[in-house]
Design a protein around this motif. Structure first.
Motif, PDB file in Angstrom:
ATOM      1  N   ASN A 170       0.989  -0.860  -0.472  1.00  0.00           N
ATOM      2  CA  ASN A 170      -0.438  -0.175   0.157  1.00  0.00           C
ATOM      3  C   ASN A 170       0.711   1.312  -0.309  1.00  0.00           C
ATOM      4  OD1 ASN A 170      -2.580  -1.026   0.094  1.00  0.00           O
ATOM      5  ND2 ASN A 170      -2.834  -1.478   2.141  1.00  0.00           N
ATOM      6  N   HIS A 171       1.932   1.403  -0.982  1.00  0.00           N
ATOM      7  CA  HIS A 171       3.386   1.708  -0.589  1.00  0.00           C
ATOM      8  C   HIS A 171       2.058   3.142  -1.940  1.00  0.00           C
ATOM      9  CE1 HIS A 171       6.168   4.749  -1.567  1.00  0.00           C
ATOM     10  NE2 HIS A 171       6.998   4.553   0.093  1.00  0.00           N
ATOM     11  N   THR A 172       2.145   3.952  -2.114  1.00  0.00           N
ATOM     12  CA  THR A 172       1.485   4.369  -3.808  1.00  0.00           C
ATOM     13  C   THR A 172       2.516   5.057  -4.331  1.00  0.00           C
ATOM     14  OG1 THR A 172      -0.138   5.761  -2.274  1.00  0.00           O
ATOM     15  CG2 THR A 172       0.308   6.292  -4.377  1.00  0.00           C
ATOM     16  N   VAL A 173       3.997   5.539  -4.019  1.00  0.00           N
ATOM     17  CA  VAL A 173       5.246   5.677  -4.973  1.00  0.00           C
ATOM     18  C   VAL A 173       5.742   4.692  -5.268  1.00  0.00           C
ATOM     19  CG1 VAL A 173       7.115   7.198  -5.222  1.00  0.00           C
ATOM     20  CG2 VAL A 173       4.773   7.680  -4.626  1.00  0.00           C
ATOM     21  N   GLY A 174       5.564   3.375  -4.570  1.00  0.00           N
ATOM     22  CA  GLY A 174       6.260   2.805  -4.753  1.00  0.00           C
ATOM     23  C   GLY A 174       5.791   1.468  -5.945  1.00  0.00           C
ATOM     24  N   CYS A 175       4.238   1.189  -5.622  1.00  0.00           N
ATOM     25  CA  CYS A 175       3.171   0.466  -6.634  1.00  0.00           C
ATOM     26  C   CYS A 175       3.019   1.110  -8.721  1.00  0.00           C
ATOM     27  CB  CYS A 175       2.190   0.870  -6.417  1.00  0.00           C
ATOM     28  SG  CYS A 175       0.587  -0.419  -7.201  1.00  0.00           S
ATOM     29  N   LYS A 176       3.476   2.511  -7.710  1.00  0.00           N
ATOM     30  CA  LYS A 176       3.533   3.324  -9.696  1.00  0.00           C
ATOM     31  C   LYS A 176       5.061   2.959  -9.794  1.00  0.00           C
ATOM     32  CE  LYS A 176       0.862   7.312  -8.747  1.00  0.00           C
ATOM     33  NZ  LYS A 176       0.190   8.890  -8.358  1.00  0.00           N
ATOM     34  N   ILE A 177       5.718   3.512  -9.328  1.00  0.00           N
ATOM     35  CA  ILE A 177       6.611   2.908 -10.151  1.00  0.00           C
ATOM     36  C   ILE A 177       6.785   1.184 -10.317  1.00  0.00           C
ATOM     37  CG2 ILE A 177       9.516   1.999 -10.066  1.00  0.00           C
ATOM     38  CD1 ILE A 177       9.363   4.692  -7.364  1.00  0.00           C
ATOM     39  N   MET A 178       6.280   0.398  -9.477  1.00  0.00           N
ATOM     40  CA  MET A 178       6.579  -0.873  -9.674  1.00  0.00           C
ATOM     41  C   MET A 178       5.280  -1.656 -11.188  1.00  0.00           C
ATOM     42  SD  MET A 178       7.198  -4.342  -8.798  1.00  0.00           S
ATOM     43  CE  MET A 178       6.931  -4.180 -10.841  1.00  0.00           C
ATOM     44  N   ALA A 179       4.151  -0.414 -11.252  1.00  0.00           N
ATOM     45  CA  ALA A 179       3.840  -1.062 -12.961  1.00  0.00           C
ATOM     46  C   ALA A 179       4.593  -0.159 -13.851  1.00  0.00           C
ATOM     47  CB  ALA A 179       2.329   0.337 -12.199  1.00  0.00           C
ATOM     48  N   ALA A 180       5.143   1.003 -13.631  1.00  0.00           N
ATOM     49  CA  ALA A 180       5.354   1.681 -14.578  1.00  0.00           C
ATOM     50  C   ALA A 180       6.373   0.522 -15.502  1.00  0.00           C
ATOM     51  CB  ALA A 180       6.289   2.532 -14.296  1.00  0.00           C
ATOM     52  N   ALA A 181       7.524  -0.091 -14.150  1.00  0.00           N
ATOM     53  CA  ALA A 181       8.390  -1.152 -14.443  1.00  0.00           C
ATOM     54  C   ALA A 181       7.773  -1.737 -15.706  1.00  0.00           C
ATOM     55  CB  ALA A 181       8.951  -1.867 -13.315  1.00  0.00           C
ATOM     56  N   MET A 182       6.656  -2.705 -14.946  1.00  0.00           N
ATOM     57  CA  MET A 182       6.317  -4.385 -15.275  1.00  0.00           C
ATOM     58  C   MET A 182       5.498  -3.799 -16.893  1.00  0.00           C
ATOM     59  SD  MET A 182       3.534  -7.200 -13.939  1.00  0.00           S
ATOM     60  CE  MET A 182       1.590  -5.953 -14.694  1.00  0.00           C
ATOM     61  N   HIS A 183       5.152  -2.738 -16.955  1.00  0.00           N
ATOM     62  CA  HIS A 183       4.041  -1.982 -18.622  1.00  0.00           C
ATOM     63  C   HIS A 183       5.146  -1.638 -18.990  1.00  0.00           C
ATOM     64  CE1 HIS A 183       1.751   0.846 -20.577  1.00  0.00           C
ATOM     65  NE2 HIS A 183       1.691  -0.561 -21.269  1.00  0.00           N
ATOM     66  N   TYR A 184       6.791  -1.035 -18.621  1.00  0.00           N
ATOM     67  CA  TYR A 184       8.403  -0.846 -19.473  1.00  0.00           C
ATOM     68  C   TYR A 184       8.448  -2.064 -19.907  1.00  0.00           C
ATOM     69  CZ  TYR A 184      12.761   0.256 -21.518  1.00  0.00           C
ATOM     70  OH  TYR A 184      13.377  -0.290 -22.571  1.00  0.00           O
ATOM     71  N   PHE A 185       8.413  -2.854 -19.235  1.00  0.00           N
ATOM     72  CA  PHE A 185       8.922  -4.591 -19.815  1.00  0.00           C
ATOM     73  C   PHE A 185       7.723  -5.547 -20.646  1.00  0.00           C
ATOM     74  CE2 PHE A 185      12.253  -3.824 -16.462  1.00  0.00           C
ATOM     75  CZ  PHE A 185      13.393  -4.119 -16.695  1.00  0.00           C
ATOM     76  N   MET A 186       7.140  -4.972 -20.565  1.00  0.00           N
ATOM     77  CA  MET A 186       6.076  -5.012 -21.035  1.00  0.00           C
ATOM     78  C   MET A 186       5.995  -5.050 -22.431  1.00  0.00           C
ATOM     79  SD  MET A 186       1.442  -6.084 -20.878  1.00  0.00           S
ATOM     80  CE  MET A 186       1.505  -4.540 -22.138  1.00  0.00           C
ATOM     81  N   LEU A 187       5.472  -3.530 -22.756  1.00  0.00           N
ATOM     82  CA  LEU A 187       5.376  -3.056 -24.539  1.00  0.00           C
ATOM     83  C   LEU A 187       6.926  -3.634 -24.982  1.00  0.00           C
ATOM     84  CD1 LEU A 187       4.523   0.710 -23.025  1.00  0.00           C
ATOM     85  CD2 LEU A 187       2.952  -1.397 -24.084  1.00  0.00           C
ATOM     86  N   ALA A 188       8.129  -3.576 -23.738  1.00  0.00           N
ATOM     87  CA  ALA A 188       9.006  -4.107 -24.581  1.00  0.00           C
ATOM     88  C   ALA A 188       9.305  -5.462 -25.637  1.00  0.00           C
ATOM     89  CB  ALA A 188      10.462  -3.628 -23.582  1.00  0.00           C
ATOM     90  N   THR A 189       8.968  -6.678 -24.229  1.00  0.00           N
ATOM     91  CA  THR A 189       8.628  -7.922 -24.705  1.00  0.00           C
ATOM     92  C   THR A 189       7.672  -7.814 -26.737  1.00  0.00           C
ATOM     93  OG1 THR A 189       8.506  -8.670 -22.780  1.00  0.00           O
ATOM     94  CG2 THR A 189       7.841  -9.735 -24.217  1.00  0.00           C
ATOM     95  N   LEU A 190       6.497  -6.969 -26.718  1.00  0.00           N
ATOM     96  CA  LEU A 190       5.876  -6.986 -27.669  1.00  0.00           C
ATOM     97  C   LEU A 190       6.623  -6.380 -28.890  1.00  0.00           C
ATOM     98  CD1 LEU A 190       2.831  -5.663 -25.942  1.00  0.00           C
ATOM     99  CD2 LEU A 190       2.884  -8.051 -26.314  1.00  0.00           C
TER     100      LEU A 190
END
Length: 417
Positions: A170-190
């Motif tokens: 429930n850490h707002t900043v940490g969750c945003k960083i995590m979401a951005a990182a996973m989204h980046y690697f998903m787009l990079a994979t595609l």
């Protein structure tokens, strides 16, 4: 005790739908929590579409953050009852029916995903270990591009596996960083799927000889750069945060760090992959058509290769080009749950399939196609075509036009005449 009903409040970060747009505030002038006898709040004769869930807000922060801690939802024919052990702002959030999943299905999909991603990470690490430490020959351009795809998929699996743990903090900043990182690697994979298709098409067009200067560098900058621009834009407009996967049992809801805006997710993710899928699927059709032409050409020669296309070749191409991700398009209506299972099984184990592809490709031995003493030019041409077919079936390390040898054969025939 004072009870207030508010109809106009700021929406939360998830743009949640509130029953009748009403928020009930119960106040006694002091902070009351952990009540032994829970307070029952009845909502009678209400009409709603979706699955209701009682939520509370402790009035901290500018925008509401609705949580289900200390509240239970009881649904009856006469209405909805919220049983809560504290006093604060209360509301009933509605989750659309098509956005929920049963608890058993969610547990099964979670288990399959964790096992598949863990297994994929293990074999991807082995492939990278083999490439950097055990490889004795210089890597080809095809292998270098494949290694980039393996890195993107490894990091995607890693961020996915730790996503839920970060969300539960429930850490707002940490969750945003995590979401951005996973989204980046998903787009990079595609994107690397698309680059694999582009590379195969370029090999077919150039006969396996790519003359573009700094080709791998240009492909790498494009494939890693485009996703970063998308993620930076979404970060700047604050579209990442904590997301909730709703089940038919509110107590089994799962948190994750992801895109909080549904429209943005459809436009960016589904739209981006749709463009890539059109290109990669077209490439798959072209390659399979080319393979059939090669088979027909070789079958006309007494020394030709008559093996044809096998299932492993097709599966290898589908994994290499990311075609299996297309099952996300069928996640609607009665096909939603079956497509979830098919999508999860195929894509969570994709790293394992790519390891098999890399291992096979890295062990393909180069076969000399230059004619030896006493061997005719036509025999050399036939050997070249057979080697190409074998290599396509094992690793697609190079491609050439199946009809490129026809003029040579015609010239040889003229000389014999």
């Amino acid at each position: 005790m004072q009870v207030h009903v508010q109809r106009r409040m700021h929406t939360d970060e998830l743009n949640s739908t509130i029953l009748d747009n009403e928020v009930l505030a119960v106040d006694m002038g002091v902070n009351i929590t952990n009540l032994t006898d829970k307070i029952n709040i009845h909502f009678k004769n209400v009409k709603y579409d979706g699955i209701p869930s009682c939520r509370s807000w402790n009035s901290e922060g500018v925008r509401p953050q609705w949580i289900d801690d200390g509240c239970e939802t009881v649904i009856s024919d006469g209405g909805i009852t919220c049983q809560c052990s504290h006093l604060t702002f209360f509301s009933i959030l509605l989750t659309p029916l098509n956005e929920t999943i049963s608890s058993p299905d969610l547990n099964n999909l979670t288990t399959i995903t964790q096992v598949g991603c863990g297994l994929s990470m293990f074999f991807l690490c082995i492939a990278l270990f083999m490439h950097y430490l055990l490889r004795k020959t210089k890597a080809t351009i095809t292998t270098k591009i494949l290694i980039h795809l393996l890195w993107a998929m490894l990091l995607l699996n890693l961020t996915f596996l730790i996503n839920a743990s970060v969300a539960n903090l429930n850490h707002t900043v940490g969750c945003k960083i995590m979401a951005a990182a996973m989204h980046y690697f998903m787009l990079a994979t595609l994107t690397w799927f698309a680059m694999q298709a582009f590379h195969l098409c370029l090999q077919m067009y150039s006969g396996g000889k790519i003359l573009i200067k700094r080709y791998v560098l240009k492909v790498s900058v494009t494939s890693w750069g485009i996703p970063s621009l998308i993620v930076i834009v979404l970060l700047s407009v604050d579209k990442y945060g904590q997301q909730v996967i709703h089940t038919d049992e509110g107590a089994n809801n799962v948190k994750m760090c992801w895109i909080t805006d549904g429209d943005v997710q459809y436009i960016v993710n589904i739209g981006y992959y749709a463009l890539i899928f059109v290109f990669t699927f077209s490439t798959l059709v072209i390659i399979l058509t080319w393979f059939l032409c090669l088979k027909r050409t070789n079958s006309e020669s007494p020394q030709g290769n008559r093996s044809g296309i096998n299932m492993m070749t097709v599966m290898g191409l589908c994994c290499l080009l990311g075609v299996t991700w297309a099952f996300a398009f069928f996640a609607y209506g009665v096909l939603r749950i079956p497509s979830y299972y098919i999508f999860t099984v195929l894509n969570s184990f994709q790293g394992f399939f790519l390891f098999i592809y890399y291992y096979t490709n890295s062990n393909v031995k180069a076969t000399s196609t230059s004619p030896s003493v006493g061997v005719s030019s036509s025999s050399s041409s036939s050997s070249s075509s057979n080697t190409t077919a074998t290599t396509l079936g094992k690793g697609l390390s190079f491609l050439e036009n199946p009809y490129s040898n026809l003029p040579e054969k015609k010239t040889q025939a003229s000389e014999d005449g």
